[in-house]
Write a protein that holds these residues in place. Sequence first.
Motif, PDB file in Angstrom:
ATOM      1  N   LEU A  50      -1.968   8.163   2.215  1.00  0.00           N
ATOM      2  CA  LEU A  50      -3.197   8.018   1.433  1.00  0.00           C
ATOM      3  C   LEU A  50      -3.584   6.544   1.333  1.00  0.00           C
ATOM      4  N   LEU A  51      -2.587   5.697   1.060  1.00  0.00           N
ATOM      5  CA  LEU A  51      -2.885   4.264   0.918  1.00  0.00           C
ATOM      6  C   LEU A  51      -3.326   3.665   2.252  1.00  0.00           C
ATOM      7  N   ILE A  52      -2.671   4.089   3.349  1.00  0.00           N
ATOM      8  CA  ILE A  52      -3.074   3.582   4.672  1.00  0.00           C
ATOM      9  C   ILE A  52      -4.516   4.011   4.970  1.00  0.00           C
ATOM     10  N   THR A  53      -4.839   5.263   4.645  1.00  0.00           N
ATOM     11  CA  THR A  53      -6.197   5.765   4.860  1.00  0.00           C
ATOM     12  C   THR A  53      -7.207   4.924   4.079  1.00  0.00           C
ATOM     13  N   LEU A  54      -6.843   4.599   2.842  1.00  0.00           N
ATOM     14  CA  LEU A  54      -7.753   3.807   2.004  1.00  0.00           C
ATOM     15  C   LEU A  54      -7.837   2.357   2.469  1.00  0.00           C
ATOM     16  N   ILE A 168      10.570   2.285 -13.029  1.00  0.00           N
ATOM     17  CA  ILE A 168       9.230   2.503 -12.484  1.00  0.00           C
ATOM     18  C   ILE A 168       8.843   1.466 -11.436  1.00  0.00           C
ATOM     19  N   THR A 169       9.830   0.775 -10.864  1.00  0.00           N
ATOM     20  CA  THR A 169       9.522  -0.268  -9.877  1.00  0.00           C
ATOM     21  C   THR A 169       8.593   0.230  -8.775  1.00  0.00           C
ATOM     22  N   TRP A 170       8.984   1.318  -8.103  1.00  0.00           N
ATOM     23  CA  TRP A 170       8.188   1.776  -6.961  1.00  0.00           C
ATOM     24  C   TRP A 170       6.819   2.310  -7.355  1.00  0.00           C
ATOM     25  N   PRO A 171       6.729   3.129  -8.421  1.00  0.00           N
ATOM     26  CA  PRO A 171       5.381   3.519  -8.848  1.00  0.00           C
ATOM     27  C   PRO A 171       4.482   2.315  -9.111  1.00  0.00           C
ATOM     28  N   VAL A 172       5.059   1.246  -9.658  1.00  0.00           N
ATOM     29  CA  VAL A 172       4.255   0.052  -9.933  1.00  0.00           C
ATOM     30  C   VAL A 172       3.779  -0.578  -8.618  1.00  0.00           C
ATOM     31  N   LEU A 176      -0.100  -1.091  -7.672  1.00  0.00           N
ATOM     32  CA  LEU A 176      -0.687  -2.397  -7.381  1.00  0.00           C
ATOM     33  C   LEU A 176      -1.459  -2.371  -6.061  1.00  0.00           C
ATOM     34  N   ILE A 177      -0.872  -1.728  -5.043  1.00  0.00           N
ATOM     35  CA  ILE A 177      -1.561  -1.639  -3.752  1.00  0.00           C
ATOM     36  C   ILE A 177      -2.863  -0.852  -3.915  1.00  0.00           C
ATOM     37  N   LEU A 178      -2.785   0.260  -4.661  1.00  0.00           N
ATOM     38  CA  LEU A 178      -3.980   1.073  -4.888  1.00  0.00           C
ATOM     39  C   LEU A 178      -5.042   0.269  -5.641  1.00  0.00           C
ATOM     40  N   ALA A 179      -4.593  -0.491  -6.646  1.00  0.00           N
ATOM     41  CA  ALA A 179      -5.534  -1.305  -7.423  1.00  0.00           C
ATOM     42  C   ALA A 179      -6.237  -2.314  -6.519  1.00  0.00           C
ATOM     43  N   LEU A 180      -5.475  -2.882  -5.597  1.00  0.00           N
ATOM     44  CA  LEU A 180      -6.029  -3.850  -4.660  1.00  0.00           C
ATOM     45  C   LEU A 180      -7.098  -3.197  -3.779  1.00  0.00           C
ATOM     46  N   LEU A 181      -6.774  -2.018  -3.243  1.00  0.00           N
ATOM     47  CA  LEU A 181      -7.679  -1.321  -2.331  1.00  0.00           C
ATOM     48  C   LEU A 181      -8.947  -0.856  -3.045  1.00  0.00           C
TER      49      LEU A 181
END
Lengths: 199, 316
Positions: A50-54, A168-172, A176-181
């Motif tokens: 999903l993140l790569i797609t975005l 929650i390290t990985w969810p964070v 963060l990547i999603l917030a950036l995108l």
Amino acid sequence: MRLAKPAVLAAGCLPIAMLAWAVVFDPLSLGANPAERILHETGDWCLQFLLITLAVTPLRRITGWNWPIKFRRMLGLFAFAYGVLHLSAYVAFDQYFDIAGIVKDIWKRPFITVGFAALVLMTPLAITSTRGWIRRMGGAQWNRLHKAVYAVTILGVVHYWWLVKRDITWPVVYALILALLLGYRLYVSRRARPARARA
Amino acid sequence: MRHGRPAPIRPSEITPKEVWLDRRRFLQASAAAAAAAGVAWPADEARAQQLIQPLAAPRNGAFQVKDELTPKKLVTTYNNFYEFGTGKGDPAENAGALKVRPWTIEIAGAVEKPMTIGIEDLLKLPLEERVYRFRCVEAWSMVVPWVGFEFNKLAAMVNPTSRAKYVKFVTAEQKDTMTGLRIPFIDFPYVEGLRIDEAMHPLTLMTVGLYGETLPNQNGAPVRLIVPWKYGFKSGKSIVRIEFVEEPPKTTWMLAGPSEYGFYSNVNPNVDHPRWSQKRERVLPGLFASRQTEMFNGYAEQVASLYAGMDLKTNF
């Protein structure tokens, strides 16, 4: 370039192929809890695709390259496929096909509710991903529908965040990547609006 | 351990020669084996430095279960031991550094004869092997042949007074060897507790080994608790202090998530964890969570009377 699409297709199948191979031929390599491994890995890959797609649109805008768009549909469909595998693993391994238990879970447990909602919301996007559907719906309407991928990814990250016990390290990292995108898109549209007003 | 009181080296703290020799021999043998197998050395070093000795402990036939034993490799590579990382494989990777000698347990509080006892003296007690079902709060389970002695034997050595209503178990906090102590969501040292009658119950086992050998570090070396009718986290690892107290101790998970982890934490298929059901469990390494979880993890006959008249939904 002719081989690029088959190569991406093969790469996208690799994680599940490796898991399947291990389950059949070398189960101990998956550790004491192979079901949990499969559940976590399929979920991870769903979110990662999903993140790569975005990332496709920002990549195009920033670099000016046009070729990434060719892969977007396939990447999105991989996200959906891993999401379906993730749900299937939950239904079979965790719930052992207990339909009443699954319904109760979706109703009672917020992290399951949002995860399930994400997959339900992804389904029409996967169905309408064909050229035929783009034509039938018309570009503008199709685009509007497929904006739902933002909601899908947010729900997916929330699902991950809520399910972890304490760490929650990985969810964070995902958040963060999603917030950036998403932030990039917001920034672009904010900048575009006054420009249009002036025109 | 953490109070920094200067103390003379007790005889119990001195590593016996045969243990020391054993360790050398073990290290050499492991190194040779690793070299022969062409295994990457650094990863194995952590494991090779562990003090693993065979333990003479006859199996107590009264404690058998129908289920198959979980393979030793899985028991020792899938662990929750947050002091060495939150991943299930982290403890097996990192716990080799844990210093297990010298090791003492300080027993204090409402007792007539407070004492500090060394691990060597504990290993001299009559040990027995018991096969127990181990049910994690995360809805998986294993079947493990533990080696140990009943906690009540240890209690008998210190004579708890009538003010001893609860027992508090404090586990090791080795700042120089534990790589996971800095996680923000849990306070260390890890603390667990039992009601006195739970602690004195014959099922409650002070455990020094598994599969006929001393405990691997990742399983809580050199001495831990096993309380088979409660979720696994009640069974603290690497215990350094036992205190007999009047009030229920504030346990680590109760402080970290009071709505999710209660003081009793008895295995109970009728009380769900807020985020998942406890009705079924996955017997590792199986794929399907197809086993119906039993009340008190199948030990109801022995322990249900401890909770007569109690509402186990509110006292979860």
